[in-house]
Design an enzyme around this catalytic site. Sequence first.
Site, PDB file in Angstrom:
ATOM      1  N   GLU A  44     -12.433   4.879   5.296  1.00 37.05           N
ATOM      2  CA  GLU A  44     -12.364   6.108   6.558  1.00 37.05           C
ATOM      3  C   GLU A  44     -13.637   6.922   6.942  1.00 37.05           C
ATOM      4  OE1 GLU A  44      -9.121   9.018   4.918  1.00 37.05           O
ATOM      5  OE2 GLU A  44      -7.855   6.952   3.594  1.00 37.05           O
ATOM      6  N   PHE A  49      -1.742   7.428  12.539  1.00 35.46           N
ATOM      7  CA  PHE A  49      -2.503   8.471  11.837  1.00 35.46           C
ATOM      8  C   PHE A  49      -3.556   9.230  12.729  1.00 35.46           C
ATOM      9  CE2 PHE A  49      -3.178   5.735   8.201  1.00 35.46           C
ATOM     10  CZ  PHE A  49      -5.143   5.889   8.646  1.00 35.46           C
ATOM     11  N   ARG A  94     -11.762  32.551  45.962  1.00 33.85           N
ATOM     12  CA  ARG A  94     -11.192  32.223  47.239  1.00 33.85           C
ATOM     13  C   ARG A  94     -11.031  30.654  47.070  1.00 33.85           C
ATOM     14  NH1 ARG A  94     -16.088  29.419  51.103  1.00 33.85           N
ATOM     15  NH2 ARG A  94     -16.462  31.155  50.262  1.00 33.85           N
ATOM     16  N   TYR A 111       0.832  -1.341   0.145  1.00 35.41           N
ATOM     17  CA  TYR A 111       0.501   0.106   0.200  1.00 35.41           C
ATOM     18  C   TYR A 111       0.827   1.250  -0.206  1.00 35.41           C
ATOM     19  CZ  TYR A 111      -2.916   3.781   1.686  1.00 35.41           C
ATOM     20  OH  TYR A 111      -3.808   4.743   1.587  1.00 35.41           O
ATOM     21  N   ASN A 142       0.975  11.755   5.802  1.00 32.60           N
ATOM     22  CA  ASN A 142       0.400  10.202   6.609  1.00 32.60           C
ATOM     23  C   ASN A 142       0.497  10.706   7.813  1.00 32.60           C
ATOM     24  OD1 ASN A 142      -1.552   9.040   6.284  1.00 32.60           O
ATOM     25  ND2 ASN A 142      -0.621   7.645   5.049  1.00 32.60           N
TER      26      ASN A 142
END
Length: 491
Positions: A412, A326, A280, A52, A194
């Site tokens: 994705e 990534f 405070r 890839y 990436n």
Amino acid sequence: MIELTGSSLNLAQMNDIIYKEIGVSLNDEALERVNKSRAAVEKIVSEDRTVYGINTGFGKFSDVKIDEKDTKALQLHLIRSHSCGVGEAFPENVSRAMVVLRLNALLKGFSGIRAEVLERFAYMVNNRIHPVIPQQGSLGASGDLAPLSHLALVLLGEGFVWQDGLHVLAATIWNEHGMSPIVLEAKEGLALINGTQAMTAQGVVNYLEAESLAYASEWVAAMTMEALYGITDAFHPAIHEARGYPEQVDVAARMLDWLKGSRLTTIQGEKRVQDAYSIRCIPQVHGASWQVLGYVKEKLEIEMNAATDNPLIFDDGDTVVSGGNFHGQPIAFAMDFLKLGVAELASISERRIERLVNPQLNEGLPPFLSPEPGLQSGAMILQYSAASLVSENKTLAHPASVDSIPSSGNQEDHVSMGTIGARHAHAIIKNARNVLAIEALCALTGCSIRGAEQMAPKTRVKFDQLLEIVRPIEEDRIFTPDIEKLAQFLV
């Protein structure tokens, strides 16, 4: 020079690189790893193994095989097609941080990029060649693809770089330096884009600014306490040790240190038994924000030294694995958390401003700190501005990380939106700085009325520094320049 190794970069060094413009050098052992990783990629190409991003398409096109003769064109098309960011450019300091962080990640030696490319990155840092990178367009998974593509464009002699506040063609800059643009080899385009370096670079700048602002918020609050005759008993160490949060203990100790020797602060029962929460509970609220900063610092320093490419190359190329490093979720969460921590510094500051200007709450100071109440409005609308900024922060603080939109044909299908979170965090920091600038102006005026000679030695130093920048409210005037000057002082 700060030596980059791929695994040892910290926020203190990033501060030096970004703000002091310290240069970088590349560790020899890291470069050896880079060379081995590159040799592995070249072997994969020569053997025509299908991997890839080396000889396949990207995203949904990952099943498309690319011929060896087209591997260079594949990388060029990748960078150009992904350079579709929009909106205003990241500030130049964020761009500089982005180059350093991408360089450091690639030095880990898992990405298969040539040392020549990394040496060019180092040259860019050392010669202040900072890419112009649009802020919008990243989903924060598959990396910060659009922003990092605009960064990579500069290597190719395309895109723009910063020069004296202007955008100049990258090709022009390389020509001026007598250098040729880089021609990408197999996998190098993917290795460049990436990663999470856009959100992390903005996150680094966010953290450094937020840390500085958190320290400043304490002395500003100390001056407000003096203007309001605040009760210091609330900072007694035993109270905070009884709860046990180290950050709370530390804030209380610093507040006592700022106020040591003051003749304006009081003890419980002297004027009243106890103060409102915005006075405070400074150690509890500011201390909790310091806890947030601690969390953010830890995550950033991990991410700054992380391998976020895909695929990653191990065992001299025998193991090439596609994964998801990534994905920006860790930084997305950290940035959303940072938004809350900084927004609360502004929120409690605005409540202290209200106490300084409200005649029912300000212990006898003039209404709205006006020199002539009624004829002059004094700080009345300063509080309005602070309230507006705090309200705006509430909308910006909505977590970006809970959103996700599928992309690349649903390949994705879950993304972090971490870069949006980082950008919104920076907007909150800017707003918070302006709120604290308004508090500083009001506290300066209040202490001036009370008598600066009665202030603690340390807060008196700050009082005098502020006087060199602005005047107390002695008559109505345009306050915007004062706010801007004080905000810059708080950086």
